[in-house]
Design an enzyme around this catalytic site. Sequence first.
Site, mmCIF file in Angstrom:
data_model
loop_
_atom_site.group_PDB
_atom_site.id
_atom_site.type_symbol
_atom_site.label_atom_id
_atom_site.label_comp_id
_atom_site.label_asym_id
_atom_site.label_seq_id
_atom_site.Cartn_x
_atom_site.Cartn_y
_atom_site.Cartn_z
ATOM 1 C CG HIS A 53 13.982 -5.226 9.245
ATOM 2 N ND1 HIS A 53 14.324 -6.044 10.299
ATOM 3 C CD2 HIS A 53 14.839 -4.186 9.299
ATOM 4 C CE1 HIS A 53 15.346 -5.527 10.960
ATOM 5 N NE2 HIS A 53 15.669 -4.396 10.364
ATOM 6 N NE ARG A 70 15.082 1.591 6.539
ATOM 7 C CZ ARG A 70 15.704 1.269 7.665
ATOM 8 N NH1 ARG A 70 16.829 1.865 7.989
ATOM 9 N NH2 ARG A 70 15.201 0.362 8.475
ATOM 10 N N GLY A 126 20.050 -5.442 13.478
ATOM 11 C CA GLY A 126 18.620 -5.484 13.743
ATOM 12 C C GLY A 126 18.087 -6.738 13.084
ATOM 13 C CD GLU A 174 16.315 -3.176 3.899
ATOM 14 O OE1 GLU A 174 15.434 -2.838 4.702
ATOM 15 O OE2 GLU A 174 17.523 -3.278 4.211
ATOM 16 C CG ASN A 201 18.775 4.292 5.436
ATOM 17 O OD1 ASN A 201 18.290 5.000 6.313
ATOM 18 N ND2 ASN A 201 18.982 2.996 5.599
ATOM 19 N NE ARG A 260 16.880 -1.838 17.531
ATOM 20 C CZ ARG A 260 16.688 -1.802 16.219
ATOM 21 N NH1 ARG A 260 16.134 -2.831 15.595
ATOM 22 N NH2 ARG A 260 17.029 -0.742 15.520
#
Length: 395
Positions: A180, A91, A210, A383, A10, A239
């Site tokens: 996601h 990713r 996130g 993930e 990643n 965010r």
Amino acid sequence: MTKQTVFVINSGSSSLKYQLIEPVSGEVLAKGIAERIGTDKGEITHEANGEKHHDALPLPTHKEAFTRIVEMFKENGPDLDSANVVGCGHRVVQGGWYFRGSAVINQDTHAKIVELCDLAPLHNPAHLIGIDTAMELWPDLPHVAAFDTAFFHDLPTETQTYALEKETAAKYHIRRYGAHGTSHEYVSGLVCDHLGRDDVKQITLHLGNGASACAELGRKAIDTSMGLTPLEGLVMGTRTGDIDPAVVFHLLRKGMNVDELDTLFNKKSGMLGLCGDNDMRDVWQRCQAGDPDALHALQVYLQRLLKYVGAYTAELGGLDVLTFTAGIGENDPGIRAKLCEKLAFMGVKLDPERNENRDRAAEVWQISAPDSQVMVLVIPTNEEVAIARQVLSLI
């Protein structure tokens, strides 16, 4: 038969996270992160065999970071030469309209990831750096891109479509892409496996710095909170989540430019903008001390969650399972309790002891009471394992 392993990467603009995974069992043989790439104060942390190893050195580019990571495997194990690495998984946040699943990285795939940088300017360019570096150092390995958006490629048209003038939307490929997706697909799949059903009406909440919500019917996504970019939806660490688009016009007229707005909405808002902290542990500590900004930020955070869970329950025509995952979802019993308290009207009822004392070794942990009309679960997302399995399946 020798076990096969996959190296999962990643890559960020100044960091490179990695894991060496045995996909079938999900065992992580080693993991680590290189940070502050592009500076003379780089750091690498490598974990293997129950031990952590640190190194501090200049890391001018990702290539130097990757080269040093490979050296740390030789020094501290496991030995990559004998680990039977069969592929490298990367990713990639934005797969756009092209990719409904993972893809072997060839010239065409690479060109499409480049083309999609406009839709993910903070992510795809950084992923490409990691891809190019790994392919240069490991040219004989198959490299696979796993896209965060792939799970949402086939969202219902009424869900993926914005009410924007259709010619403009088509010209610039404006639609809901989500993010996601690897996490939501992994977690919702485990729910179906756990219950032995593929018709489960479920909502998964990926709550970290996130954050996103996803409504799934069985193993298929029908709606998700992130949109064209990962900015839309829930209140996040930095965010805004949902906001009136006219705020952009208003601030532009007040003299802010596009780059300033991008930074404001993505890096200076959310919990950080509301109360000055984006670590939920610090927010809770301040709430317990009666800090009004922290209390207000928490209320805004929970209200947005409540709104999405309610909307998705209506879309699904009911709710069988609500699942919490990711850093906050897995580790913050207070957020889980507060949200479920607001959902009591739907028959949601927690078991307080199971909520407070989660078995961290459990793949699926039920925190709802036996008489709850909605099953509430905590499932640690993984993930990297999901990406490793996609790589193995594809190659």
